[in-house]
Design an enzyme around this catalytic site. Structure first.
Site, short mmCIF file in Angstrom:
data_model
loop_
_atom_site.label_atom_id
_atom_site.label_comp_id
_atom_site.label_asym_id
_atom_site.label_seq_id
_atom_site.Cartn_x
_atom_site.Cartn_y
_atom_site.Cartn_z
N TYR A 140 1.67 19.89 5.35
CA TYR A 140 0.43 19.73 6.13
C TYR A 140 0.41 20.77 7.26
CZ TYR A 140 -3.04 17.82 9.30
OH TYR A 140 -4.13 17.69 10.14
N LYS A 144 -2.25 24.06 7.85
CA LYS A 144 -3.05 24.29 9.05
C LYS A 144 -2.69 25.62 9.71
CE LYS A 144 -5.63 20.60 8.94
NZ LYS A 144 -7.08 20.69 8.75
#
Ligand SMILES: NC(=O)c1ccc[n+]([C@@H]2O[C@H](COP(=O)([O-])OP(=O)(O)OC[C@H]3O[C@@H](n4cnc5c(N)ncnc54)[C@H](OP(=O)(O)O)[C@@H]3O)[C@@H](O)[C@H]2O)c1
Length: 267
Positions: A140, A144
């Site tokens: 994750y 990003k």
């Protein structure tokens, strides 16, 4: 002046709050998500950002009824939890498919319109984990960070065309994100990481549940949308998260790691 605004991930949480705030300010908002959930005063649009044809069709429908697309807010996303070693490559790819390639697909779909009209704003919803990565959510964080680097590169490329590009990095907000978090298939009781991973994710999820209200995020986004020359990076974080950023900047890296590995239950 009212604007035509496309928001992805608008059926829930931060995207939904932005859609409501911007529509409430009088803008024409297209609220996109897979569910195409109705959002007050917005036009709901079905769009799966993982699917090229779905993105192309949704943007074509908007272009058919709007002479301009002034603003794109890329908010669709989800998180996957689990140790990096326990996350299969296909699961990691799915994380990037939505959080990174999903955003890039929508950007490529709206850029021809923005170039033709001589301007626009693209706002990518990144995360504070871009600057402060957390354990057991490695892919994750990586998705990003990739989105952030992409945003900065794109900003240089399209600035001479009058198109502004920015990223907003939220800290913890109380949304559907926590409930929608996926779990890596290798995160089983047999995993050597199982105990630390469970403790770390429980710590993170508790912070998320006690996070800021999405309306606060929407207020920040509204300011960016109305700003004539928004800067590259915007933070939407709580005071405690600001302290963490400060510690990261000021402390020797070993000291920061020692503290954060304990705070995040990784140690
Ligand atoms: N909440 C936080 O603490 C936090 C912190 C930092 C960053 N963020 C980021 O903020 C963004 C919004 O998250 P949130 O907190 O608002 O979570 P949320 O409440 O779970 O909302 C996620 C949204 O993304 C949409 N979505 C997911 N996969 C999609 C796909 N393949 N195609 C189209 N839409 C998709 C969902 O709609 P459908 O299921 O209807 O498609 C939903 O509208 C995400 O990018 C997240 O990474 C959140």
């Amino acid at each position: 002046m009212d604007k035509t605004i496309l928001i992805t991930g608008a059926s829930s949480g931060l995207g939904r709050a932005c859609a409501e705030r911007l529509a409430g300010a009088g803008h024409r908002v297209y609220a996109a998500s897979r569910r195409a959930a109705p959002v007050a005063a917005c036009t709901a649009v079905a769009m799966d950002v993982d699917d090229e044809a779905s993105v192309t069709a949704a943007v074509a429908r908007i272009r058919a009824s709007e002479p301009r697309i002034d603003v794109l807010i890329n908010c669709a996303g989800f998180g996957i939890a689990g140790a990096i070693e326990d996350t299969a490559t296909d699961e990691a790819k799915a994380q990037f498919e939505t959080n990174f390639f999903g955003a890039t697909r929508v950007v490529r779909s709206v850029l021809p319109q923005m170039r033709a009209q001589g301007g626009g704003l693209i706002l990518n919803v990144s995360s504070l984990v871009n600057q402060l990565p957390v354990p057991f959510q490695g892919y994750y964080c990586a998705s990003k960070a990739a989105l952030h680097a992409y945003t900065e590169a794109l900003r240089y490329e399209v600035a001479p065309l009058g198109i502004r590009v920015a990223a907003i990095e939220p800290g913890n907000f109380a949304t559907g994100f926590t409930g929608a978090r996926r779990r890596a298939s290798g995160w089983t009781e047999a995993s050597v990481y199982a105990e630390r991973c469970a403790a770390s994710i429980a710590w993170m999820e508790e912070d998320e549940r006690k996070g800021l209200p999405p309306a606060r995020f929407a207020e920040r986004v509204h300011e960016i949308v109305m700003h004539p020359h928004p800067k590259l990076r915007h933070l939407a974080i709580a005071p405690v998260e600001r302290v963490a950023l400060l510690l990261r900047a000021l402390l020797p890296s070993r000291a920061y790691e020692w503290i954060f590995s304990r705070v995040s239950k990784a140690a």
